[in-house]
Scaffold this active site. Structure first.
Site, PDB file in Angstrom:
ATOM      1  CD  GLU A 137      -3.081   0.337   2.355  1.00  0.00           C
ATOM      2  OE1 GLU A 137      -4.248   0.689   2.299  1.00  0.00           O
ATOM      3  OE2 GLU A 137      -2.507   0.011   3.407  1.00  0.00           O
ATOM      4  CG  PHE A 138      -0.266   4.223   1.523  1.00  0.00           C
ATOM      5  CD1 PHE A 138      -1.397   4.822   0.978  1.00  0.00           C
ATOM      6  CD2 PHE A 138      -0.393   3.577   2.745  1.00  0.00           C
ATOM      7  CE1 PHE A 138      -2.619   4.776   1.632  1.00  0.00           C
ATOM      8  CE2 PHE A 138      -1.601   3.532   3.407  1.00  0.00           C
ATOM      9  CZ  PHE A 138      -2.727   4.128   2.844  1.00  0.00           C
ATOM     10  NE  ARG A 139       2.249   4.687  -6.909  1.00  0.00           N
ATOM     11  CZ  ARG A 139       1.856   3.744  -7.759  1.00  0.00           C
ATOM     12  NH1 ARG A 139       2.533   2.628  -7.877  1.00  0.00           N
ATOM     13  NH2 ARG A 139       0.782   3.919  -8.500  1.00  0.00           N
ATOM     14  CG  LEU A 140       4.976   3.234   1.894  1.00  0.00           C
ATOM     15  CD1 LEU A 140       4.442   3.498   3.294  1.00  0.00           C
ATOM     16  CD2 LEU A 140       6.241   4.066   1.662  1.00  0.00           C
ATOM     17  CG  HIS A 141       6.064  -0.991  -3.823  1.00  0.00           C
ATOM     18  ND1 HIS A 141       4.709  -1.155  -3.778  1.00  0.00           N
ATOM     19  CD2 HIS A 141       6.295   0.056  -4.659  1.00  0.00           C
ATOM     20  CE1 HIS A 141       4.132  -0.261  -4.576  1.00  0.00           C
ATOM     21  NE2 HIS A 141       5.078   0.495  -5.110  1.00  0.00           N
TER      22      HIS A 141
END
Ligand SMILES: Cc1cc2nc3c(=O)[nH]c(=O)nc-3n(C[C@H](O)[C@H](O)[C@H](O)COP(=O)(O)O)c2cc1C
Length: 197
Positions: free
Chosen positions: A174-178
Site C-alpha cells: 500500500e501507498f507504494r511502500l513496496h
C-alpha cells in the site's frame, strides 16, 4: 569472482512466488523479459519462457543464431524480469549466461510437441522473412524431411542458463511502500539487504 550458486532460500522463495502467480491465474507465469546486449552496450529485450531452475540458474531455450543468441555470444551477461500482475510481484535477475549442455537441450527438445520441433527447424529466428508463404513452405519442407521419423534437435536450437549474481524480490504494498529484498553474491556468499521502494 567465483560462480554464483543459488541458495535454497532463493530457489524456494522464487518457486513460492511463481506458484502464487499460477494459482492467481496469471497468464504465462513463466514468462520473463530478458535483456541482452552486444559489447557496445546496445541493449535489447524480449520475452522468453523459463523452462528450468536449479542451483546453477534459470534456463530458457531459443535459436542460438537469433539476435539474443548472437548478443549472448558477444557479451555473456543478461538481466531478466518476471512480472506477475495478479499477485503484484516482480523478480529481477542479473548475471552470467552460459549455454546448457547438448544433453539438456536434447532432453528438453524431445518433450516439445512435433509442431514446435518442426517450427524450430523452419524458423531462422530474427532473420528477415520476405513473406509468410516462405515460412509455410519451410515448415512443409521439414515436415516432409522428417515424415515418419523423430525430429532431431536442430544444431541452431539450444538453451542458456542465466546464473544470477543478483536476485531481487519486489512485492507491491500500500501507498507504494513496496517491499524489496535483494540477494547479492559477494565473496562466495549471498548477502541480503532491504532496499527503499
Ligand atoms: C509469451 C512469450 C513467450 C516467448 N517465449 C520464447 C522462448 O521461450 N524462446 C524464444 O526464443 N522466443 C520466445 N518468444 C519470442 C521472443 O520474445 C522473441 O520474439 C524471439 O525470441 C526473437 O528475439 P530476438 O530477435 O531478440 O532474439 C516468446 C514471446 C512471447 C510473447
Amino acid at each position: 569472482m567465483t560462480d554464483a550458486i543459488l541458495s535454497q532460500t532463493i530457489i524456494d522463495r522464487f518457486n513460492a512466488a511463481l506458484d502464487a502467480a499460477r494459482e492467481a491465474g496469471e497468464p504465462e507465469p513463466t514468462a520473463m523479459v530478458l535483456a541482452t546486449s552486444d559489447c557496445q552496450g546496445r541493449v535489447t529485450t524480449r520475452t522468453v519462457l523459463l523452462k528450468g531452475l536449479d542451483r546453477h540458474g534459470f534456463v530458457f531455450f531459443t535459436n542460438t543464431g537469433s539476435r539474443k543468441g548472437r548478443q549472448i555470444d558477444e557479451c555473456p551477461r543478461a538481466a531478466a524480469t518476471f512480472l506477475w500482475k495478479s499477485t503484484y510481484c516482480q523478480v529481477q535477475l542479473v548475471g552470467a549466461v552460459r549455454p546448457v549442455t547438448a544433453e539438456e537441450a536434447d532432453a528438453y527438445f524431445a518433450t516439445r510437441d512435433r509442431g514446435s520441433q518442426i517450427g524450430a527447424w523452419a524458423s531462422l529466428q530474427s532473420r528477415t522473412l520476405d513473406s509468410r508463404d516462405t515460412l509455410e513452405a519451410r515448415v512443409a519442407e521439414f515436415e516432409e524431411r522428417y515424415s515418419g521419423k523423430d525430429v532431431p534437435r536442430p544444431p541452431h536450437w539450444s538453451g542458456y542458463r542465466l546464473q544470477p549474481d543478483s536476485v531481487e524480490f519486489w512485492h507491491g504494498r500500500e501507498f507504494r511502500l513496496h517491499d524489496r529484498t535483494e540477494y547479492r553474491w559477494t565473496d562466495g556468499n549471498w548477502a541480503q539487504r532491504k532496499l527503499y521502494p
